[in-house]
Design a protein around this motif. Structure first.
Motif, PDB file in Angstrom:
ATOM      1  N   ALA A  75       0.827  -1.208   0.000  1.00 54.74           N
ATOM      2  CA  ALA A  75       0.000   0.000   0.000  1.00 54.74           C
ATOM      3  C   ALA A  75       0.861   1.258   0.000  1.00 54.74           C
ATOM      4  O   ALA A  75       0.565   2.224  -0.723  1.00 54.74           O
ATOM      5  N   VAL A  76       1.938   1.252   0.789  1.00 53.03           N
ATOM      6  CA  VAL A  76       2.845   2.401   0.819  1.00 53.03           C
ATOM      7  C   VAL A  76       3.533   2.552  -0.534  1.00 53.03           C
ATOM      8  O   VAL A  76       3.655   3.664  -1.067  1.00 53.03           O
ATOM      9  N   HIS A  77       3.960   1.445  -1.106  1.00 50.87           N
ATOM     10  CA  HIS A  77       4.614   1.474  -2.420  1.00 50.87           C
ATOM     11  C   HIS A  77       3.727   2.159  -3.462  1.00 50.87           C
ATOM     12  O   HIS A  77       4.214   2.918  -4.296  1.00 50.87           O
ATOM     13  N   TRP A  78       2.419   1.892  -3.398  1.00 46.72           N
ATOM     14  CA  TRP A  78       1.471   2.443  -4.379  1.00 46.72           C
ATOM     15  C   TRP A  78       0.777   3.715  -3.895  1.00 46.72           C
ATOM     16  O   TRP A  78      -0.162   4.187  -4.541  1.00 46.72           O
ATOM     17  N   ASN A  79       1.230   4.282  -2.779  1.00 47.09           N
ATOM     18  CA  ASN A  79       0.653   5.540  -2.271  1.00 47.09           C
ATOM     19  C   ASN A  79      -0.868   5.458  -2.150  1.00 47.09           C
ATOM     20  O   ASN A  79      -1.589   6.312  -2.667  1.00 47.09           O
ATOM     21  N   ALA A  80      -1.356   4.443  -1.464  1.00 53.27           N
ATOM     22  CA  ALA A  80      -2.787   4.181  -1.352  1.00 53.27           C
ATOM     23  C   ALA A  80      -3.287   4.524   0.057  1.00 53.27           C
ATOM     24  O   ALA A  80      -3.285   3.663   0.943  1.00 53.27           O
ATOM     25  N   PRO A  81      -3.721   5.759   0.298  1.00 51.62           N
ATOM     26  CA  PRO A  81      -4.085   6.195   1.645  1.00 51.62           C
ATOM     27  C   PRO A  81      -5.143   5.330   2.330  1.00 51.62           C
ATOM     28  O   PRO A  81      -5.044   5.061   3.528  1.00 51.62           O
ATOM     29  N   TYR A  82      -6.155   4.891   1.601  1.00 50.49           N
ATOM     30  CA  TYR A  82      -7.221   4.069   2.187  1.00 50.49           C
ATOM     31  C   TYR A  82      -6.647   2.767   2.737  1.00 50.49           C
ATOM     32  O   TYR A  82      -6.915   2.379   3.871  1.00 50.49           O
ATOM     33  N   VAL A  83      -5.850   2.097   1.940  1.00 43.96           N
ATOM     34  CA  VAL A  83      -5.277   0.810   2.338  1.00 43.96           C
ATOM     35  C   VAL A  83      -4.222   1.009   3.421  1.00 43.96           C
ATOM     36  O   VAL A  83      -4.144   0.222   4.372  1.00 43.96           O
ATOM     37  N   ILE A  84      -3.444   2.063   3.318  1.00 51.72           N
ATOM     38  CA  ILE A  84      -2.432   2.353   4.338  1.00 51.72           C
ATOM     39  C   ILE A  84      -3.102   2.543   5.698  1.00 51.72           C
ATOM     40  O   ILE A  84      -2.696   1.918   6.689  1.00 51.72           O
ATOM     41  N   ALA A  85      -4.113   3.378   5.755  1.00 56.22           N
ATOM     42  CA  ALA A  85      -4.786   3.653   7.033  1.00 56.22           C
ATOM     43  C   ALA A  85      -5.393   2.378   7.614  1.00 56.22           C
ATOM     44  O   ALA A  85      -5.255   2.102   8.815  1.00 56.22           O
ATOM     45  N   ASN A  86      -6.037   1.593   6.781  1.00 57.62           N
ATOM     46  CA  ASN A  86      -6.675   0.358   7.243  1.00 57.62           C
ATOM     47  C   ASN A  86      -5.648  -0.649   7.737  1.00 57.62           C
ATOM     48  O   ASN A  86      -5.787  -1.223   8.816  1.00 57.62           O
ATOM     49  N   HIS A  87      -4.594  -0.842   6.974  1.00 55.22           N
ATOM     50  CA  HIS A  87      -3.636  -1.891   7.322  1.00 55.22           C
ATOM     51  C   HIS A  87      -2.564  -1.437   8.297  1.00 55.22           C
ATOM     52  O   HIS A  87      -1.906  -2.284   8.911  1.00 55.22           O
ATOM     53  N   GLN A  88      -2.421  -0.154   8.520  1.00 57.61           N
ATOM     54  CA  GLN A  88      -1.561   0.308   9.611  1.00 57.61           C
ATOM     55  C   GLN A  88      -2.152  -0.196  10.928  1.00 57.61           C
ATOM     56  O   GLN A  88      -1.438  -0.715  11.786  1.00 57.61           O
ATOM     57  N   LYS A  89      -3.468  -0.085  11.061  1.00 55.63           N
ATOM     58  CA  LYS A  89      -4.153  -0.586  12.260  1.00 55.63           C
ATOM     59  C   LYS A  89      -4.006  -2.104  12.374  1.00 55.63           C
ATOM     60  O   LYS A  89      -3.730  -2.629  13.450  1.00 55.63           O
ATOM     61  N   HIS A  90      -4.211  -2.804  11.256  1.00 59.59           N
ATOM     62  CA  HIS A  90      -4.090  -4.266  11.266  1.00 59.59           C
ATOM     63  C   HIS A  90      -2.668  -4.708  11.612  1.00 59.59           C
ATOM     64  O   HIS A  90      -2.478  -5.706  12.306  1.00 59.59           O
ATOM     65  N   ALA A  91      -1.669  -3.984  11.109  1.00 60.02           N
ATOM     66  CA  ALA A  91      -0.269  -4.337  11.375  1.00 60.02           C
ATOM     67  C   ALA A  91       0.045  -4.230  12.862  1.00 60.02           C
ATOM     68  O   ALA A  91       0.688  -5.111  13.440  1.00 60.02           O
ATOM     69  N   LEU A  92      -0.419  -3.163  13.472  1.00 60.64           N
ATOM     70  CA  LEU A  92      -0.192  -2.996  14.914  1.00 60.64           C
ATOM     71  C   LEU A  92      -0.929  -4.073  15.698  1.00 60.64           C
ATOM     72  O   LEU A  92      -0.379  -4.658  16.634  1.00 60.64           O
ATOM     73  N   LYS A  93      -2.153  -4.362  15.298  1.00 59.65           N
ATOM     74  CA  LYS A  93      -2.941  -5.406  15.963  1.00 59.65           C
ATOM     75  C   LYS A  93      -2.289  -6.781  15.804  1.00 59.65           C
ATOM     76  O   LYS A  93      -2.375  -7.625  16.691  1.00 59.65           O
ATOM     77  N   ALA A  94      -1.607  -7.009  14.673  1.00 59.35           N
ATOM     78  CA  ALA A  94      -0.940  -8.290  14.412  1.00 59.35           C
ATOM     79  C   ALA A  94       0.364  -8.423  15.181  1.00 59.35           C
ATOM     80  O   ALA A  94       1.019  -9.470  15.111  1.00 59.35           O
ATOM     81  N   GLY A  95       0.760  -7.372  15.896  1.00 59.19           N
ATOM     82  CA  GLY A  95       1.951  -7.460  16.727  1.00 59.19           C
ATOM     83  C   GLY A  95       3.194  -6.826  16.144  1.00 59.19           C
ATOM     84  O   GLY A  95       4.266  -6.924  16.745  1.00 59.19           O
ATOM     85  N   LEU A  96       3.084  -6.195  14.997  1.00 57.48           N
ATOM     86  CA  LEU A  96       4.243  -5.476  14.474  1.00 57.48           C
ATOM     87  C   LEU A  96       4.418  -4.231  15.340  1.00 57.48           C
ATOM     88  O   LEU A  96       3.459  -3.518  15.610  1.00 57.48           O
ATOM     89  N   GLY A  97       5.606  -3.977  15.764  1.00 58.22           N
ATOM     90  CA  GLY A  97       5.865  -2.835  16.632  1.00 58.22           C
ATOM     91  C   GLY A  97       5.696  -1.509  15.920  1.00 58.22           C
ATOM     92  O   GLY A  97       5.744  -1.432  14.684  1.00 58.22           O
ATOM     93  N   GLU A  98       5.541  -0.481  16.722  1.00 57.64           N
ATOM     94  CA  GLU A  98       5.419   0.885  16.181  1.00 57.64           C
ATOM     95  C   GLU A  98       6.607   1.229  15.282  1.00 57.64           C
ATOM     96  O   GLU A  98       6.445   1.865  14.252  1.00 57.64           O
TER      97      GLU A  98
END
Length: 176
Positions: A75-98
């Motif tokens: 999502a970051v590679h393709w500059n996709a704000p909708y997907v970035i915002a959604n999956h930033q939350k999912h990444a943190l929830k999945a245990g990836l650190g800040e």
């Protein structure tokens, strides 16, 4: 730009082919994910994307953290704000650190990841940054991840490339 580019297809207005996909989405996901409002205009395409998307969502051999590294990086590679915002939350929830999430958002290779997660992060970085992976790196990925996981990574990156481009083309703003 506004969200009216989406042109949603409601289940009661869908044709037979679209209804089949909607039914499969309901069975596999319990909802119609937003990108499918785009793909349902081509029901045959939407059928294939449903199979791939539901696999990534429910049956992947990638862990949730590994999957989120691939998705957020794409999502970051393709500059996709909708997907970035959604999956930033999912990444943190999945245990990836800040710090890992911040590195991805800053277009940096995440540092300090060990084991398979670190190898996955390196592979995603290499794939998205030119796609040309040298022999040494490929042997590492093949040895440490295996061909099945490499296939999963490639399909996840490809699927979320389509999601990212679709959401951006249709000018969808991130969810609040």
């Amino acid at each position: 730009m506004t969200q009216d580019r989406l042109a949603r297809i409601s289940p009661d207005q869908a044709n037979a082919a679209q209804k089949r996909v909607i039914d499969r989405l309901g069975a596999g996901r319990g909802r119609i994910p937003t990108p499918f409002n785009i793909w349902l205009h081509s029901p045959r395409l939407a059928e294939g994307m449903e199979i791939i998307g539901t696999h990534i969502d429910a049956d992947s051999t990638l862990t949730q953290a590994e999957s989120e590294i691939a998705i957020l990086s794409t999502a970051v590679h393709w500059n996709a704000p909708y997907v970035i915002a959604n999956h930033q939350k999912h990444a943190l929830k999945a245990g990836l650190g800040e710090e890992v999430v911040a590195a991805i958002l800053d277009r940096r290779r995440p540092d300090g990841l060990s084991g398979r997660l670190g190898v996955v992060a390196d592979a995603v970085w290499d794939i998205l940054n030119g796609g040309m992976v040298g022999d040494v790196a490929f042997v590492r990925y093949d040895t440490e991840l295996g061909r099945e996981l490499i296939a999963e990574l490639l399909v996840t990156i490809g699927y979320f490339t389509s999601v990212s481009l679709a959401m951006s083309l249709h000018a969808l703003a991130p969810k609040a």
